[in-house]
Enzyme design. Structure first.
Site, PDB file in Angstrom:
ATOM      1  N   ASP A  38       2.545  38.609  13.251  1.00  0.00           N
ATOM      2  CA  ASP A  38       3.905  39.020  13.600  1.00  0.00           C
ATOM      3  C   ASP A  38       4.696  37.900  14.275  1.00  0.00           C
ATOM      4  O   ASP A  38       5.844  37.660  13.918  1.00  0.00           O
ATOM      5  CB  ASP A  38       3.838  40.252  14.514  1.00  0.00           C
ATOM      6  CG  ASP A  38       5.207  40.829  14.819  1.00  0.00           C
ATOM      7  OD1 ASP A  38       6.062  40.838  13.912  1.00  0.00           O
ATOM      8  OD2 ASP A  38       5.440  41.263  15.968  1.00  0.00           O
ATOM      9  N   HIS A  92       7.090  32.244  14.907  1.00  0.00           N
ATOM     10  CA  HIS A  92       7.847  31.804  16.086  1.00  0.00           C
ATOM     11  C   HIS A  92       7.050  30.829  16.968  1.00  0.00           C
ATOM     12  O   HIS A  92       7.540  29.784  17.363  1.00  0.00           O
ATOM     13  CB  HIS A  92       8.267  32.993  16.951  1.00  0.00           C
ATOM     14  CG  HIS A  92       8.912  34.115  16.186  1.00  0.00           C
ATOM     15  ND1 HIS A  92       9.716  33.903  15.089  1.00  0.00           N
ATOM     16  CD2 HIS A  92       8.872  35.464  16.349  1.00  0.00           C
ATOM     17  CE1 HIS A  92      10.148  35.068  14.628  1.00  0.00           C
ATOM     18  NE2 HIS A  92       9.642  36.033  15.366  1.00  0.00           N
TER      19      HIS A  92
HETATM   20  C1  BG6 Z   1      10.098  39.568  15.675  1.00  0.00           C
HETATM   21  C2  BG6 Z   1       8.797  40.320  15.774  1.00  0.00           C
HETATM   22  O1  BG6 Z   1      10.024  38.584  14.687  1.00  0.00           O
HETATM   23  O2  BG6 Z   1      10.372  38.943  16.923  1.00  0.00           O
HETATM   24  C3  BG6 Z   1       8.848  41.338  16.904  1.00  0.00           C
HETATM   25  O3  BG6 Z   1       8.557  40.974  14.546  1.00  0.00           O
HETATM   26  C4  BG6 Z   1       9.247  40.666  18.196  1.00  0.00           C
HETATM   27  O4  BG6 Z   1       7.602  41.988  17.066  1.00  0.00           O
HETATM   28  C5  BG6 Z   1      10.522  39.859  17.988  1.00  0.00           C
HETATM   29  O5  BG6 Z   1       9.444  41.669  19.168  1.00  0.00           O
HETATM   30  C6  BG6 Z   1      10.882  39.080  19.225  1.00  0.00           C
HETATM   31  O6  BG6 Z   1      12.133  38.498  19.056  1.00  0.00           O
HETATM   32  P1  BG6 Z   1      13.041  38.157  20.307  1.00  0.00           P
HETATM   33  O7  BG6 Z   1      14.221  37.452  19.716  1.00  0.00           O
HETATM   34  O8  BG6 Z   1      13.378  39.463  20.945  1.00  0.00           O
HETATM   35  O9  BG6 Z   1      12.221  37.301  21.202  1.00  0.00           O
END
Ligand code: BG6
Length: 515
Positions: free
Chosen positions: A260, A265
């Site tokens: 995920d 990220h």
């Molecule tokens: C998403 C994930 O890509 O990024 C989620 O699928 C996660 O699980 C989210 O909560 C977090 O994004 P941000 O921008 O809120 O840090």
């Protein structure tokens, strides 16, 4: 410090490339992403004058709906989710007049012919060139079918490539392991040229993530220190408070946190931290350097996975004074699920710059705090002339706070005022909010605009995604080869993860950072 409306990183002196008149087609137009992120982002781009004077947005989805009904739904979304809310109904209407709805099924070729007809008539009506951006805001199981149907309907390539363009933005997850990512890349690249493909990772659209490039490559003071010579180790944390809201569990229980957020990220943050200076900021120079970082990380054996990766799953607990359910008791989660909601991973980037420097990555749901941070922990001076009490003997640390409380802090030792030579750690802290004041654009604003103007530097390339999957697939394979975890849940909701993760930092100058 002053700020300007021009982003010098992207725009140089001459300003950003102008957005050409175009059609933006949102496939999956009635889904959450469209209402919460995409339409609000487009509205903000519209308000800020970044969209071209002539454009249309066409929502494509299964449910029957008129243009007027679709606009009404989106108006509500704008009022709820937009960064800058509409100041009046008229302001929203001005934007929504560009929005249309086309009913269609994602697996029906006639419906894609219908989409083509609709685009052609809107283009004729509004004197638009056939510049088309397709946004795949759809479930991944439809990716391949939709690619084929776009091709079948003659929508994957512009009829006249000298005068018009076609691009596609594709959401994550891009595959679920190396084999499926390769397969998807093959499919995508059999229909589109790589230059037409924009694989989105919304972290790359965040201001603070882009600022990593500015911080590293527009300043000369840190780069000489940026290697194994001075750096003890690096910690990258992506902590989240949220558990499994709404129907999220349905997807997450099959995916787990490694797929995920780590595969995308967190590894992107690692790449931007560890990469060599690119020759320029064009898409390929930047992505070449990121790919080199990933290539310098070895594929792990099962034994190495057992040694270097710790996984966890949250049990019941409390967060900010509120009781939280155990993961297994959350909506849409199997009661005996062994899906990981936490992962910590120690790795090495095996190249000249980073040899011997551990990189520690961790990501978790239901941690005490939402906090994404990159911390660079420097070595102690080679010879210590001060008699520092052990509790004050802290290494110099540079913390890049990605979110929230965006900023950069440096911790160093200073003499306490007084007659004795007592030292104490102090901080220099740069805060985005204080220095720049204005509200940053949302990641989706930046990325949608980049898709519209054709700048792929903040999107991931096919080989990059595969390299990231190579590393994560080794972990997934390692876990498959190990016995099912019997100690899950192994951390309480509201805690910093399983204590087993502490062994990954046992030999380091400092343990896991307490954020
Ligand atoms: C998403 C994930 O890509 O990024 C989620 O699928 C996660 O699980 C989210 O909560 C977090 O994004 P941000 O921008 O809120 O840090």
């Amino acid at each position: 410090m002053t700020s300007t409306s021009i982003n010098p990183l992207r725009e140089g002196r001459s300003g950003r490339k102008p957005a050409e008149p175009c059609s933006i087609v949102v496939l999956g137009a009635t889904g959450d992403l469209t209402g919460r992120k995409l339409i609000p982002a487009l509205f903000n781009l519209f308000l800020d004058g970044h969209l071209p004077a002539r454009f249309v947005i066409v929502g494509f989805a299964r449910r029957p709906k008129s243009d007027a009904e679709f606009r009404e739904d989106l108006y509500k979304d704008l009022c709820e989710f937009s960064r800058v809310k509409p100041r009046s109904r008229e302001e929203a209407e001005e934007f929504l007049a560009h929005v249309h709805y086309q009913q269609g099924n994602l697996d029906c070729s006639a419906d894609f012919d219908g989409l083509r007809g609709r685009l052609e008539s809107l283009e004729a009506e509004r004197s638009l060139p056939a510049n088309r951006l397709f946004y795949f805001a759809i479930a991944p199981e439809f990716f391949e079918t939709v690619i084929s149907l776009l091709q079948g309907a003659g929508l994957s390539q512009p009829a006249n490539p000298d005068r018009a363009w076609t691009r596609m933005i594709i959401e994550k997850p891009f595959g679920e392991d190396l084999a499926s990512a390769r397969e998807l890349n093959r499919k995508v690249q059999s229909v589109f040229d790589e230059s037409q493909v924009y694989r989105i990772d919304h972290y790359l659209g965040k201001e603070t993530v882009q600022n990593l490039l500015a911080f590293r490559f527009a300043n000369s003071i840190f780069e000489p220190l940026w290697s194994s010579r001075y750096i003890d180790h690096v910690q990258i944390t992506m902590g989240e408070e949220v558990g499994m809201p709404g129907r999220r569990g349905q997807y997450f229980d099959k995916a787990g946190i490694l797929r995920d957020v780590v595969q995308n990220h967190v590894l992107q943050l690692l790449c931007l931290t560890a990469m060599e200076p690119p020759a320029s900021l064009d898409a390929d120079s930047l992505r070449d350097e990121k790919v080199r970082v990933l290539r310098a990380i070895r594929t792990m054996s099962v034994e190495e996975v057992a040694e270097s990766v710790v996984r966890g799953q949250y049990g019941a607990g409390s967060l900010r004074g509120k009781e939280c359910l155990a993961y297994r008791a959350e909506n849409q989660i199997e009661p005996d699920s062994v899906t990981e909601t936490y992962v910590a991973w120690r790795l090495e980037v095996k190249n000249w710059r980073w040899a011997g420097v551990p990189f520690l990555l961790r990501a978790g749901k239901r941690l005490p705090k939402r906090a994404t941070e990159i911390a660079v922990i420097f070595k102690h001076p080679p010879h210590q002339v001060f008699d520092i009490a052990p509790e004050f003997r802290l290494p110099n640390t540079l913390a890049l706070r990605i979110q929230p409380d965006e900023g950069i802090a440096i911790t160093f030792s200073a003499k306490q005022p007084g007659l004795l030579m007592n030292l104490q750690p102090v901080q220099m802290d740069f805060r985005y909010g204080t220095s720049f004041g204005s509200q940053s654009p949302e990641a989706y604003e930046r990325l949608l605009l980049d898709g519209i103007v054709g700048d792929g530097s903040l999107f991931t390339r096919g080989d990059e995604v595969e390299e990231a999957w190579r590393l994560c697939t080794a972990i997934l394979d390692g876990w498959k080869a190990m016995p099912r975890p019997t100690d899950f849940p192994n951390y309480d909701a509201g805690s910093w993860g399983p204590t087993a993760a502490d062994r990954l930092t046992a030999d380091l100058a400092s343990g896991w950072r307490k954020l």
